[in-house]
Design an enzyme around this catalytic site. Structure first.
Site, PDB file in Angstrom:
ATOM      1  N   ALA A  47      81.555  50.682  79.221  1.00  0.00           N
ATOM      2  CA  ALA A  47      80.565  49.456  79.335  1.00  0.00           C
ATOM      3  C   ALA A  47      80.575  49.026  77.788  1.00  0.00           C
ATOM      4  O   ALA A  47      80.236  47.687  77.353  1.00  0.00           O
ATOM      5  CB  ALA A  47      79.380  49.461  80.075  1.00  0.00           C
ATOM      6  N   THR A  48      80.144  49.961  76.978  1.00  0.00           N
ATOM      7  CA  THR A  48      79.889  49.362  75.637  1.00  0.00           C
ATOM      8  C   THR A  48      80.761  48.737  74.938  1.00  0.00           C
ATOM      9  O   THR A  48      80.563  47.601  74.054  1.00  0.00           O
ATOM     10  CB  THR A  48      79.553  50.901  74.786  1.00  0.00           C
ATOM     11  OG1 THR A  48      78.433  51.567  75.346  1.00  0.00           O
ATOM     12  CG2 THR A  48      79.289  50.535  73.288  1.00  0.00           C
ATOM     13  N   ASN A 108      68.632  49.363  83.844  1.00  0.00           N
ATOM     14  CA  ASN A 108      68.794  50.954  84.026  1.00  0.00           C
ATOM     15  C   ASN A 108      67.590  51.733  84.008  1.00  0.00           C
ATOM     16  O   ASN A 108      67.585  52.740  84.458  1.00  0.00           O
ATOM     17  CB  ASN A 108      69.706  51.388  82.948  1.00  0.00           C
ATOM     18  CG  ASN A 108      69.190  50.877  81.239  1.00  0.00           C
ATOM     19  OD1 ASN A 108      68.847  49.900  81.015  1.00  0.00           O
ATOM     20  ND2 ASN A 108      68.865  51.903  80.450  1.00  0.00           N
ATOM     21  N   GLN A 114      74.839  49.005  86.087  1.00  0.00           N
ATOM     22  CA  GLN A 114      74.069  49.632  87.038  1.00  0.00           C
ATOM     23  C   GLN A 114      74.051  49.133  88.397  1.00  0.00           C
ATOM     24  O   GLN A 114      73.864  50.074  89.368  1.00  0.00           O
ATOM     25  CB  GLN A 114      72.493  49.800  86.653  1.00  0.00           C
ATOM     26  CG  GLN A 114      72.163  50.644  85.486  1.00  0.00           C
ATOM     27  CD  GLN A 114      72.190  52.044  85.636  1.00  0.00           C
ATOM     28  OE1 GLN A 114      72.297  52.671  86.685  1.00  0.00           O
ATOM     29  NE2 GLN A 114      72.652  52.759  84.385  1.00  0.00           N
ATOM     30  N   SER A 151      81.087  50.281  83.866  1.00  0.00           N
ATOM     31  CA  SER A 151      81.409  51.613  83.653  1.00  0.00           C
ATOM     32  C   SER A 151      81.591  52.604  84.677  1.00  0.00           C
ATOM     33  O   SER A 151      80.924  52.289  85.712  1.00  0.00           O
ATOM     34  CB  SER A 151      80.368  52.263  82.531  1.00  0.00           C
ATOM     35  OG  SER A 151      80.966  53.527  82.169  1.00  0.00           O
ATOM     36  N   ALA A 152      82.612  53.361  84.739  1.00  0.00           N
ATOM     37  CA  ALA A 152      82.899  54.043  85.884  1.00  0.00           C
ATOM     38  C   ALA A 152      81.892  55.281  86.089  1.00  0.00           C
ATOM     39  O   ALA A 152      81.848  55.777  87.263  1.00  0.00           O
ATOM     40  CB  ALA A 152      84.419  54.650  85.537  1.00  0.00           C
ATOM     41  N   HIS A 153      81.569  55.867  85.229  1.00  0.00           N
ATOM     42  CA  HIS A 153      80.605  57.175  85.130  1.00  0.00           C
ATOM     43  C   HIS A 153      79.343  56.787  85.918  1.00  0.00           C
ATOM     44  O   HIS A 153      78.692  57.681  86.263  1.00  0.00           O
ATOM     45  CB  HIS A 153      80.374  57.788  83.899  1.00  0.00           C
ATOM     46  CG  HIS A 153      79.572  57.357  82.920  1.00  0.00           C
ATOM     47  ND1 HIS A 153      78.293  57.762  83.022  1.00  0.00           N
ATOM     48  CD2 HIS A 153      79.647  56.186  82.030  1.00  0.00           C
ATOM     49  CE1 HIS A 153      77.814  57.002  81.774  1.00  0.00           C
ATOM     50  NE2 HIS A 153      78.562  56.055  81.514  1.00  0.00           N
ATOM     51  N   THR A 179      97.273  52.699  74.612  1.00  0.00           N
ATOM     52  CA  THR A 179      97.815  53.342  75.724  1.00  0.00           C
ATOM     53  C   THR A 179      96.888  53.211  76.681  1.00  0.00           C
ATOM     54  O   THR A 179      95.694  53.861  76.651  1.00  0.00           O
ATOM     55  CB  THR A 179      98.555  54.598  75.496  1.00  0.00           C
ATOM     56  OG1 THR A 179      99.507  54.571  74.300  1.00  0.00           O
ATOM     57  CG2 THR A 179      99.148  55.228  76.813  1.00  0.00           C
ATOM     58  N   CYS A 204      71.143  56.252  76.634  1.00  0.00           N
ATOM     59  CA  CYS A 204      72.355  55.838  75.818  1.00  0.00           C
ATOM     60  C   CYS A 204      71.657  55.170  74.568  1.00  0.00           C
ATOM     61  O   CYS A 204      72.155  54.501  73.674  1.00  0.00           O
ATOM     62  CB  CYS A 204      73.056  54.679  76.380  1.00  0.00           C
ATOM     63  SG  CYS A 204      73.672  55.284  77.834  1.00  0.00           S
TER      64      CYS A 204
END
Length: 419
Positions: free
Chosen positions: A69-70, A157, A185, A205-207, A245, A333
């Protein structure tokens, strides 16, 4: 350890790991390659693109995969400014935005690619209400012909405050401005409808939804796509917007996490909301109604999140006294600084009140037993912090107690061996 910090990060779902593992050692080809293994990798990436788009209420062609996301926020903000007209250089950001968005916006102003109305080196902040939701009237007052971009998060968040995107988008669109939403979030926890709300750009973001770290996405509408300039140059991947890549394994994991979240979001939300209510009830019952205060909305909040102030007990000290519970005093973060939460300060909390506040963010696997135990441990910690002498550094005393306990255990172990 009872982990109640899922807004910082989540464990990777075993089903996601299962999808990813073969892509490291068996199906590892570069999606840009024209041979059969490369084309298989392309199909894997495109399947994930469809899965992420479906969860976000977007179209697959609107998804640009990034490292997180950053990076997506920097691409959104920097990319829009790079193509903005010379007289349109102001950025408006919510006062409670994530450090990734604030940092990208402030950096643009410092670098001179953006300006602020008051001549400072920071992007202008849109005020929030005491519950943390964005003040739409303040946004309307700040909008003008020189504004290039409005950035407001879907869900916070730290407090879990959920913003209704419709009036925010309507205000920005009525002034002809580009609107960016941080849905990091919200995605996988509450419904996100990118196209229906009319947002131009969104970052994720995936995490945060049981996917891997190091992969995220920028979602860009067709109109917004034409306003973006790439920030990373090279091989022209992602239709020229993000060179490099592709992280096939990470992207596949993101897609799998999105698919699983779509299937379980409603049930997860119902269960987590009940557990959050139980946690709050137990803490208030143990400590007293005047000793626990809610930071954030009562209802318009992420189902897994609650931010509480424990009157008279510093958050850092409470954490030190409850080492078995993983909770947070702010955003993970933000670099771990000692400054009080900018989110709570923007909501009108004093520095002291902000430093007495802790975030609890539950996860998919959080149990009722864990909540009851966590409430007991945190309540004990709060009471202990309040009881300790003000002249004694609390964290030092806790460390001394822990060291003494450890030494006692070691002595017991040694005695057991001797016998």
């Amino acid at each position: 350890m009872i982990y109640l910090d899922h807004n910082a990060t989540t464990p990777v779902d075993p089903r996601v790991v299962e999808v990813m593992l073969p892509l490291f050692t068996e199906r590892f080809a570069n999606p840009a390659s024209k041979h059969a293994p490369g084309q298989e990798a392309t199909r894997i990436v495109e399947r994930a693109r469809r899965e992420v788009a479906s969860l976000a209420g977007a179209r697959p062609r609107e998804i640009v995969f990034t490292s997180g996301a950053t990076e997506a926020a920097n691409l959104a903000i920097g990319g829009v400014l790079a193509t903005a007209e010379p007289g349109r250089r102001r950025i408006l950001v919510g006062a409670t935005e994530h450090p990734a968005v604030l940092g990208a916006a402030d950096a643009a102003v410092s670098a001179g690619s953006a300006v602020s109305a008051d001549g400072t080196t920071a992007a202008e902040r849109i005020a929030v209400h005491p519950d943390g939701t964005v003040d739409v009237d303040d946004l309307r007052r700040r909008l003008g012909p020189d504004v290039a971009l409005v950035a407001v998060m879907a869900a916070n968040n730290e407090t879990g405050a959920v913003n209704d995107p419709r009036p925010l988008v309507e205000a920005a669109r009525s002034a002809g401005r580009c609107c960016c939403a941080d849905v990091t979030q919200a995605l996988g926890r509450v419904p996100v409808e990118f196209e229906r709300t009319g947002v131009d750009l969104a970052v994720s973001s995936a995490h945060k939804l049981y996917g891997p770290k190091g992969v995220g996405a920028l979602i860009a509408s067709k109109d917004a796509w034409s306003r973006l300039a790439p920030r990373v140059h090279g091989g022209g991947q992602e239709r020229g917007l993000r060179a490099g890549t592709l992280n096939t394994a990470g992207i596949a994991g993101f897609g799998a996490a999105a698919r699983i979240a779509a299937e379980s979001m409603a049930d997860d939300g119902t269960r987590q909301r009940a557990l959050v209510a139980l946690l709050t009830e137990l803490l208030v019952k143990r400590l007293g109604p005047g000793a626990v205060e809610l930071n954030g909305p009562v209802r318009a909040r992420l189902p897994n999140t609650v931010n509480l102030r424990f009157v008279g007990a510093g958050a850092d000290e409470v954490q030190a006294c409850a080492p078995r519970v993983a909770i947070s005093a702010g955003s993970a973060c933000s670099g771990g600084g000692d400054e009080p939460s900018h989110v709570l300060r923007a909501m009108g909390r004093t520095a002291t009140e902000a430093r007495e506040s802790l975030r609890f963010s539950l996860g998919r696997a959080t149990t009722t037993e864990e909540i009851r135990t966590a409430a007991d441990l945190v309540a004990r910690a709060v009471l202990r912090v309040r009881s300790l002498s003000q002249s004694t550094p609390i964290q030092d005393e806790v460390r001394d107690d822990n060291r003494a306990s450890s030494n006692s255990l070691n002595r017991g172990s040694a005695a057991s061996k001797e016998s």
